[in-house]
Scaffold this active site. Sequence first.
Site, PDB file in Angstrom:
ATOM      1  N   GLU A 161       1.650  -0.446  -4.915  1.00 52.65           N
ATOM      2  CA  GLU A 161       0.626   0.513  -5.307  1.00 52.65           C
ATOM      3  C   GLU A 161       1.269   1.866  -5.587  1.00 52.65           C
ATOM      4  OE1 GLU A 161      -3.119   3.208  -4.051  1.00 52.65           O
ATOM      5  OE2 GLU A 161      -1.430   2.832  -2.727  1.00 52.65           O
ATOM      6  N   ASP A 181       0.833  -1.188   0.000  1.00 53.62           N
ATOM      7  CA  ASP A 181       0.000   0.000   0.000  1.00 53.62           C
ATOM      8  C   ASP A 181       0.877   1.251   0.000  1.00 53.62           C
ATOM      9  OD1 ASP A 181      -2.702   1.323   0.613  1.00 53.62           O
ATOM     10  OD2 ASP A 181      -1.502   2.038   2.293  1.00 53.62           O
TER      11      ASP A 181
END
Length: 512
Positions: A248, A212
Amino acid sequence: MRTLILLTLLGACWAQFDPNVQSGRTAIVHLFEWRWADIAAECERYLGPNGFAGLQVSPPNENAVYYDPWRPWWERYQPISYKICTRSGNEQEFQDMVARCNDVGVRVYVDGVINHMCGAGGPGGTQSTCGSTYYPGKEDFPAVPFSSWDFNDGKCYTGSGNIENYQDATQVRNCRLVGLLDLALEKDYVRGKVAEYMNKLIGYGVAGFRLDAAKHMWPGDIQAIVNKLNNLNTRWFSGGAKPFIFQEVIDLGGEPITVNEYTGIGRVTEFKYGQKLGYIIRRWNGEKLSYLKNWGEGWGFMASGKALVFVDNHDTQRGHGPGGASVLTFWDSRLYKIAIGFMLAHPYGFARVMSSYNWPRDIQNGQDKNDWVGPPANSDGSTKPVTINADSTCGNGWVCEHRWRQIRNMVKFRNVADGQAFANWWDNGSNQIAFGRGNKAFIVINLDDWQLDATLQTGLPAGTYCDVISGQKEGSGCSGISVTVGGDGKARFQISNSAEDPFIAIHVDNKL
Ligand code: QV4
Ligand code: CA
């Protein structure tokens, strides 16, 4: 000897791009906010038997609990500790899920939130999913433990302490993303704590990680953490297998940070994919399906072997993060099925399918007022189980796109087409297209405002094939449309522009 060492090193480097899937399985599904117990059951009753390669889970580590708004989904992106303890379940349930999924050939990828802890203005006290105490104002997380030494404040020079300008790569990495306390990942202690958490999960049998907010971490820091990761559990993986890494990084162009800084470490999310595909399939800005002929690198995307692709994700489907306006979701189900069908038929990238829950969408001036609404929950905040209806759809507010016939059958199509070249492209210069994968599979799509009626070279062996969109092979017949391929590989396709699903897909595993 020297070549052997070189090959071993190369193997080790390349391994982070390898999703560690079982051979013949090619696509994963994000079971957003699902409970571990439900995922374990889904692996055994559905994902395994239907050829899914794996699944992405929501962050499994302890997070801050918010009541205003009430139990938003995004609280899971605010870590409090690395205890495996969330609304999805506890550590034992997590372990049980990973083992049961691996046992039926389905891999588990964890959403790793390692750039930050909770928001600076987070609730604090024991308002956390496992009851661990924390003091966001003092940057104190005793359950890890992290203290103010372990955060980046000293290196952030913006007035607010938050990221204010994405044109400045240093503040994007060293300042707080929407107020989230930013970890000092250059510290060996912090890297060690993060790696310890990830290694615990690897020990349980996870096959890799989504990282993330990777854009907000220095590539060198990510590499240092990845270097500390153990090899995968040999109960299910071959010796020396490395965790799959996909980062990401939202790179839609126009910012100094690009995906290229990260593609040496592992795969990277290709956000242009869903955005541009949305424009084409919606036919916005004069885009046409025929422009998909050189889809992939030809569109300025990263190399196929580096890309993790998807139509929508948990952010873009509700207006979080940039570039979501054109993105197709289950809310636009007719076009969405075509987008997913195209993605799964096309060889570019490693594909992820989204599986969502419903929420009371309330769009005002292009913004969803209910973009925060969490998963279906009971009044005590616990997540509702995924129930399965008699027609195999999901109940209790779970959408389960991955169970839609068209999507589930296209996952199988991708498995059958695995390793086969993009072939036999055809288009009418407008919005009717077709292409195949070697001599194994073929898809035809009509998004023009008139009927498609064309005799096309499919590349397939002669015979009768069941369309896997309108139905599939059942017993000795087709439950939907059937297509006859002649000895010359050609077949006639007719697709009405008003069909609910204006596309046809055939492959050798659904030949009569
Ligand atoms: C609020 C104010 C801030 C203030 C702060 C003070 O808005 O101005 O400084 O309080 O504490 C939530 C709230 C947000 C709140 C913040 C901190 O929405 O209003 O700030 O918490 O309390 C998800 C959500 C965010 C959410 C976050 C943490 O999308 O809204 O913030 O979780 O709960 C960029 C990034 C990219 C990111 C994308 C959304 O480059 O990395 O934005 N995507 C990933 C995840 C995403 C997640 C995060 C990153 C953060 O996919 O789901 O954000 O982990 O493009
Ligand atoms: Ca950071």
